[in-house]
Enzyme design. Structure first.
Site, PDB file in Angstrom:
ATOM      1  N   ASP A  14       0.805  -1.224   0.000  1.00 33.64           N
ATOM      2  CA  ASP A  14       0.000   0.000   0.000  1.00 33.64           C
ATOM      3  C   ASP A  14       0.839   1.275   0.000  1.00 33.64           C
ATOM      4  OD1 ASP A  14      -2.953  -1.017   0.432  1.00 33.64           O
ATOM      5  OD2 ASP A  14      -1.643  -2.216   1.707  1.00 33.64           O
ATOM      6  N   ARG A  95       3.389   5.051  17.194  1.00 34.13           N
ATOM      7  CA  ARG A  95       3.041   6.193  16.334  1.00 34.13           C
ATOM      8  C   ARG A  95       3.803   7.459  16.708  1.00 34.13           C
ATOM      9  NH1 ARG A  95       2.241   2.213  13.457  1.00 34.13           N
ATOM     10  NH2 ARG A  95       0.172   1.291  13.358  1.00 34.13           N
ATOM     11  N   ASP A 124      -5.105   5.009  14.478  1.00 32.29           N
ATOM     12  CA  ASP A 124      -3.765   5.408  14.045  1.00 32.29           C
ATOM     13  C   ASP A 124      -3.761   6.700  13.232  1.00 32.29           C
ATOM     14  OD1 ASP A 124      -2.382   3.425  15.402  1.00 32.29           O
ATOM     15  OD2 ASP A 124      -2.681   1.957  13.810  1.00 32.29           O
ATOM     16  N   SER A 175      -4.891  -7.703   9.156  1.00 33.25           N
ATOM     17  CA  SER A 175      -4.156  -6.451   9.222  1.00 33.25           C
ATOM     18  C   SER A 175      -3.277  -6.536  10.467  1.00 33.25           C
ATOM     19  CB  SER A 175      -5.124  -5.273   9.331  1.00 33.25           C
ATOM     20  OG  SER A 175      -4.416  -4.120   9.718  1.00 33.25           O
TER      21      SER A 175
HETATM   22  N1  ARG Z   1      -6.439  -1.313  17.862  1.00 36.45           N
HETATM   23  C1  ARG Z   1      -5.077  -1.171  18.171  1.00 36.45           C
HETATM   24  C2  ARG Z   1      -4.737   0.254  18.482  1.00 36.45           C
HETATM   25  O1  ARG Z   1      -5.489   1.117  18.123  1.00 36.45           O
HETATM   26  C3  ARG Z   1      -4.155  -1.740  17.127  1.00 36.45           C
HETATM   27  C4  ARG Z   1      -4.194  -1.120  15.778  1.00 36.45           C
HETATM   28  C5  ARG Z   1      -3.148  -1.773  14.945  1.00 36.45           C
HETATM   29  N2  ARG Z   1      -3.264  -1.558  13.557  1.00 36.45           N
HETATM   30  C6  ARG Z   1      -3.372  -2.561  12.661  1.00 36.45           C
HETATM   31  N3  ARG Z   1      -3.302  -2.273  11.392  1.00 36.45           N
HETATM   32  N4  ARG Z   1      -3.562  -3.790  13.014  1.00 36.45           N
HETATM   33  O2  ARG Z   1      -3.758   0.558  19.099  1.00 36.45           O
END
Ligand code: ARG
Length: 400
Positions: A14, A95, A124, A175
């Site tokens: 992506d 992040r 995110d 994912s």
């Molecule tokens: N839900 C978790 C968070 O907001 C993990 C998100 C991770 N992203 C992913 N593409 N799996 O911290």
């Protein structure tokens, strides 16, 4: 001068397509930024070259593993940060460090905009964009998947049409986001929340139903941070890595929850964080021995707020900074050793010792050597319970 956009680049399909996609849609030049937070996989140099081959004008790569462990994972450990009492903030912690490097790269290469590959449904996107403007209010953000209609199918079609050096065939039903603090897995059949996770979901942990013999480990803390394991000095990164290996072998830190995202959606998540869970377990017990009662009680409240702020993308906020100062102050005497047994999916504390602890054998003992004056308790209880007793007496009167 042509406008420049820095892109948070993973090296995957992506974001590889996003390089050309953004350039086509905006006319800007794209600078790719890849940050190693211990996610494993490809070498940073391979990723750098792929970014350039996909059309980036510059590629910025950073090995941020120690920085991430020291400045992001350790504060989370000091806070005992577990969202919903379970999730050690794996993605939420990475992040802000990625953001820091995006901002550095934007300044270095004269970019005005930052791009990331998040969808419009998750946490995110918020963490990236709030993080960016909190460090650099002059920058703007775009998300090609959310704002420029870059779908998976279009990405595959684009990559094939332009012969980009990236595989378009590998179909992963999940994912996944991972770093040294843990691993997050979502989507696919996991979206039916009655479905149990299957074996293929896991990577950092072995199945705890078939455990090897118990593994005993002694973790030494200094001011809230692990500084040695079984007597061998370790850096924060090494401590996390070693505990990932050893606790992971016993299936410690497998988590399956429905959690509340900031955007209002409840989502099903599978996490694996063997090192983080084992270290937090040990750290909590070190605190139990060393932190004064009222400070400890209040710290739980502060830790929960800290965790929510970080989950919600407020890493760089003023309140988070203030809470950091409080938490740091509480760690002054969080030093000593904790013994853990790793076995059957659990990290269990079996011993603790500290030269600066508040546990006093002569006060606690029921055996010989008791120095606690039990006769003083009578008067204490009389006064302590007085208000409750008065209120109960009134209830009785009013009831008549
Ligand atoms: N839900 C978790 C968070 O907001 C993990 C998100 C991770 N992203 C992913 N593409 N799996 O911290």
């Amino acid at each position: 001068m042509t406008e420049r956009i820095v892109l948070a680049y993973s090296g995957g399909l992506d974001t590889s397509v996003a390089i050309g996609w953004i350039a086509d849609a905006t006319g800007a030049e794209v600078v790719a930024v890849a940050v190693d937070v211990g996610q494993g996989g490809e070498d940073l140099e391979v990723i750098r070259q792929r970014a350039l081959d996909c059309g980036a004008v510059e590629a910025y790569v950073a090995d941020a593993r120690d920085e991430f462990a020291e400045q992001y994972c350790m504060p989370a450990l000091k806070a005992n940060a577990l969202y919903h009492d379970k999730y050690p903030l794996v993605s939420a912690l990475s992040r802000p460090v990625i953001v820091k490097h995006l901002v550095t790269a934007a300044r270095e290469f004269g970019a005005t905009t930052v791009a990331h590959g998040c969808t419009g449904k998750g946490n995110d996107q918020v963490r990236f964009e709030v993080g960016i403007v909190s460090l650099a209010p002059e920058l703007t953000c775009i998300a090609p998947v959310r704002d420029l209609a870059l779908t998976r199918d279009r990405a595959i079609e684009y990559a094939e049409r332009h012969s980009l050096p990236i595989a378009t065939t590998k179909k992963n039903p999940f994912s996944i986001d991972q770093n040294v603090w843990g691993r997050a897995v979502e989507t696919g059949y996991l979206e039916d929340i009655w479905n149990a996770p299957t074996k293929d979901v896991y990577d950092y942990t072995d199945d705890p139903s078939f455990p090897p013999v118990p593994d005993e480990v002694v973790i030494s803390f200094a001011r809230g941070i692990p500084v040695a394991i079984d007597g061998h000095a370790v850096t924060p990164l090494q401590a996390i890595e070693e505990m990932n290996r050893r606790a992971g072998a016993h299936g410690v830190g497998r988590i399956d929850i429905v959690e509340d995202r900031l955007v209002g959606i409840k989502s099903r998540e599978i996490y694996e964080a063997p090192g983080a869970i084992a270290l937090i377990e040990a750290h909590r017990e070190m605190e139990n021995v060393t932190i004064e009662r009222e400070q400890a009680r209040y710290k739980r409240v502060v830790g929960e707020k800290w965790t929510e702020l970080v989950y919600d993308g407020m890493w760089a906020s003023p309140l988070k900074r203030s809470l950091d100062a409080f938490i740091e102050d509480t760690q002054r005497y969080v030093s000593g050793d904790v013994r853990l047994v790793l076995h059957g999916g659990r990290a269990t504390v079996t011993g603790r010792r500290s030269d600066v602890g508040l546990y006093d054998f002569s006060l606690a003992t029921y055996d010989e050597g008791d120095t606690f004056d039990q006769s003083a308790s009578r008067g204490f209880i009389e006064i302590y319970g007085l208000a409750a007793k008065q209120a109960a007496a009134r209830e009785a009167r009013a009831g008549q």
